[in-house]
Design an enzyme around this catalytic site. Structure first.
Site, PDB file in Angstrom:
ATOM      1  N   ASP A 129       0.823  -1.215   0.000  1.00 52.53           N
ATOM      2  CA  ASP A 129       0.000   0.000   0.000  1.00 52.53           C
ATOM      3  C   ASP A 129       0.850   1.255   0.000  1.00 52.53           C
ATOM      4  OD1 ASP A 129       0.851  -0.905   2.598  1.00 52.53           O
ATOM      5  OD2 ASP A 129      -0.201   0.854   3.372  1.00 52.53           O
ATOM      6  N   GLU A 130       0.214   2.326  -0.411  1.00 47.60           N
ATOM      7  CA  GLU A 130       0.732   3.686  -0.230  1.00 47.60           C
ATOM      8  C   GLU A 130       2.183   3.854  -0.644  1.00 47.60           C
ATOM      9  OE1 GLU A 130      -1.654   5.682   3.378  1.00 47.60           O
ATOM     10  OE2 GLU A 130      -0.153   4.241   4.030  1.00 47.60           O
ATOM     11  N   VAL A 131       2.523   3.376  -1.824  1.00 47.80           N
ATOM     12  CA  VAL A 131       3.898   3.561  -2.272  1.00 47.80           C
ATOM     13  C   VAL A 131       4.039   4.967  -2.852  1.00 47.80           C
ATOM     14  CG1 VAL A 131       5.726   2.692  -3.749  1.00 47.80           C
ATOM     15  CG2 VAL A 131       4.069   1.107  -2.732  1.00 47.80           C
TER      16      VAL A 131
END
Lengths: 530, 530
Positions: B325-327
């Site tokens: 997630d949330e790279v």
């Protein structure tokens, strides 16, 4: 999946501190003047001594200081395993000596309105000198001293060369607990008093009874708790309990302001004192439900005078909180006897006049008992002519400073509570909101500003009991504590306060206070109470 | 000064319950079928026995049940002072007997995807009969049984004649703890597992590492925690700690789903594994900061394969959570080697393709290790062609059911987390919001709905550590637990749930879980852990 969402809460500048344990030499709340130097002195529990200065007006045998020495010894050296500091003394030749010099007695007694909390603290090689006018000031100084002691990475204690000259901005720095909506075990109250002392809060406002339950065990009217508490044995405060709270508070320089709120918020009183509450009517017949205290009966005032007489004999403080908030007039409106009384008194249909009439009588009782009355702002708002001298607690939201202005304009003292309703849950960094309050930012004369005697953190009990009290209070209440103690200009920056408060929160943990985290990170000594 | 403000939070119907301890015969979460009768049987700790049915496939010597018998004896009779129930037996002739009949072995082993948790429970004069397919179902039945036991005003224990036929609506009922943003002491995790079992939650999602710290002590890469934990000794989970968590969970029928989130959320990994993260550039030169895992180096995949190989040898569950997630692409974008790689691979400037490339490789490693991968929804969103078979955890806000619909349309399994982010503080009765979630209220085929395998409560760690974990989790997580276990139609009313949850919260307190109050009132046994 987590932080992005939560980052919207972030305070600017905060990200820099991620993951670090800030090492800030600081005292919370920020002293009025503090000068630190890089020069540091090692401290050892085996060579550390508190003593009274030869010229001090207060000597050994004064409970407040003797017990404070023991307490702070353990707070300063938590690994020493107890407060028997004298045991350690003779093992070393040159102890670090904290010399305490109190200018005025009495050595014991109760902290009171106007107690002088000023102190000076000088830490130099081999000694600290603490000077104050009263023992209460000495307590504040000992707290600051204890916060100056740090441990290095090897566990060694040290203190930096420091000079502090300190005094509170406001004399009234309160915290309200509500023991009616949920019962709080004695231990929870005592622990809250401990944490209050760490933050230099000095008034415990005990909202002891309310609609849901009446836990105060009265000597004169034992039925009030017998029939009005959640449980007549397990959910009450006995006279011994109350004395213990008052003594625990006194030893920490904390006043106990008892509140017996009426005429509203009294449903639980009715169980043990049947004729006290107003019978509500549906049409021409009593509905079986009851409203506020019945303000038209002589018996009401006899009861209130007896109860308040007892209360003032139990609680030594010169203030008593009489409540007076949120009176629902619908029951009074329904009752034919009340209506007849209104007519007789010429109140028309203005029930605020009836409440004022009632409160006037109660304030008079309090005055006869030699007490200053505190009331919630509703009483001031309703009571426009011939107001007695009471202290007004401002609690409503909206433009609370407008109300502060009005009250001070009328020449009355104010306690500000509106911005510090901490029972309302919110992100931890609500602390910044509590921190940014400016209690004197209203247009008014110098005289008016002096009438703002302080403020108060409120922890109402609808959603709070012993399970969540501490993490909801701490460290958020510390933000209010600094606002009420420290100079506003010196403490105007949330960014500068953040690492100090983060550090102070770790100190609270170390002292066993279940204070929640402000943001990502850790403390050297995490909370162990699971 | 208090309630008026707070009353705006009130749930309709709630005021009626003010101050009362509801006495509801109920099990939380609500069983699929339960029939109570007014007929009640006295129970005594001196005449109460668990035994295996003669026909049971599981007999004495099975840890999971043997320990459950001891545990539930103490939960049922908290005043008995310990679990040695057999000690009491021979003092009475006719014990109340709980006969447990498990149809299938093995007696021990690990709870797993597809474990059957169904059970039947019949309480009649002198005995209770508990039938299940597996030991895990027997655990659920024992929990229900323990909740049927009440104490009257004189402290006497009793149970009502009851028949229960029960099974979970969803097989995956998870709770996530984040031990990276704040370290959680082992004891806090174990206690959470206890409370999960009381609510019939069955997957502990251990978000064990993240940006701020790496507390997992790896055998293969000890530097990860040595250099990436908040403290290399006091703030880590040793192999022994992890085994203890897994065993504590297993004994309660709880799976442990470990998450090693990458390529983002890995800042703390870089300390102990220097070449792992992408060097960020400012212009033509490295800036000295690092971004996500470097997806273009072979060494990255060797490291990840080794780490995940170790992880799968430590965590027995068939699922592993790979994050994804949330790279943040900005660092990748700045790095010339990454840009060259993008060009070579024909990714253009679409960095989601690079993330997909990375995740594809990691999922492949997990597949080779014989594990089902779970990923955060970002991976699904980025990865539109040739998706591997992974389970998608939906976490973003907004129309989360739209995402559930898309994922299931693609034929993939879903775990729903979006509506259950309990780390965000809010009024306690947020529980109603968590309760009112309808995980299957999207347009889709029956096949699609079956792909929704369950949901998960998330307790992220930005503002949470051991000081506030329990009151923030409980009883709010119980609302999600009932939504995931019980029939939705039978449990559609918040008003009906309220007294049951209030009652269950008191039971949690009695069991030592620091569960916060839902509203004004009290419990017979208040929290004692101050």
């Amino acid at each position: 999946m987590s932080s992005r969402c939560n980052l919207r809460f972030l305070i600017p500048g905060l990200a820099l501190l991620l993951g670090g344990v800030p090492s800030v030499l600081a005292v919370w709340p920020q002293p009025q003047q503090i000068r630190n130097s890089a020069e540091r002195y090692s401290l050892s529990a085996r060579a550390f001594l508190f003593k009274h200065a030869d010229v001090s007006a207060v000597r050994s045998g004064c409970d407040v200081l003797d017990q404070a020495f023991t307490r702070y010894f353990t707070l300063i050296f938590p690994e020493s395993g107890g407060g028997a500091h004298n045991r350690y003394f003779w093992t070393e030749a040159d102890p670090f000596t904290v010399e305490v010099n109190v200018a005025e007695g009495p050595c014991d007694g109760y902290p009171a309105e106007g107690s002088i909390e000023n102190y000076k603290l000088t830490v130099s090689p081999g000694q600290a000198v603490l000077t104050s006018v009263t023992v209460w000031g000495a307590l504040r100084g000992l707290e600051s001293l204890s916060q100056l002691v740090e441990q290095d990475d090897y566990g060694a204690y040290y203190i930096n060369k420091t000079e502090i000259e300190d005094f509170p901005r406001f004399q009234f720095r309160g915290l309200l607990l509500d023991t009616s909506r949920h019962y709080l075990p004695l231990q929870a109250i005592l622990k809250t008093l401990d944490a209050m002392a760490y933050s230099k809060l000095n008034v415990f406002h005990w909202h002891i009874v309310d609609d849901p339950s009446f836990p105060y065990q009265s000597r004169k009217y034992p039925d009030l708790s017998k029939k009005g508490a959640y449980h007549p044995f397990t959910h009450i405060y006995t006279q011994t309990d109350v004395r213990r709270v008052i003594e625990h508070a006194r030893l920490r320089g904390i006043r106990v302001l008892a509140e017996f709120d009426s005429p509203g918020h009294t449903q639980s009183w009715g169980n043990g004192q049947p004729s006290l509450l107003t019978p509500c009517y549906r049409g021409d017949v009593p509905s079986g439900t009851y409203g506020p205290v019945n303000p038209i009966l002589d018996s009401t005032y006899v009861f209130m005078a007896n109860l308040l007489k007892e209360v003032t004999s139990v609680f030594p403080d010169s203030y008593i909180h009489l409540g007076g908030d949120e009176v629902d007039f619908s029951c009074w409106k329904s009752n034919p006897d009340i209506k007849a009384f209104m007519k007789k008194m010429g109140f028309g249909s203005d029930f605020t006049k009836l409440e004022s009439f009632y409160m006037q009588n109660i304030v008079n009782i309090s005055t006869m008992l030699n007490r200053s009355s505190v009331v919630w702002q509703d009483v001031f708002d309703y009571h426009e002519i011939n107001r007695p001298r009471y202290v007004v607690e401002v609690w409503k939201w909206g433009c609370y400073l407008c109300e502060v202005r009005r009250v001070t304009k009328a020449g009355l003292k104010v306690i500000l509570a509106s911005p510090w309703y901490l029972d309302l849950p919110g992100p931890t960094h609500d602390w910044a909101r509590y921190y940014n309050v400016r209690p004197l930012a209203f247009k008014g004369t110098e005289e008016q500003k002096k009438l703002v005697i302080g403020g108060e953190v409120c922890m109402w009990g609808e959603y709070v009991d012993a399970t969540n009290l501490s993490p909801r209070l701490w460290p958020r209440a510390c933000a209010a504590a600094e606002r009420l103690w420290s100079d506003e200009v010196q403490t105007s920056s949330v960014d500068q306060a953040f690492p100090r408060l983060t550090d102070f929160r770790c100190r609270l943990l170390r002292r066993g206070i279940q204070a929640e985290p402000l943001y990502v990170g850790h403390c050297k000594n995490e909370y162990q109470g699971i």
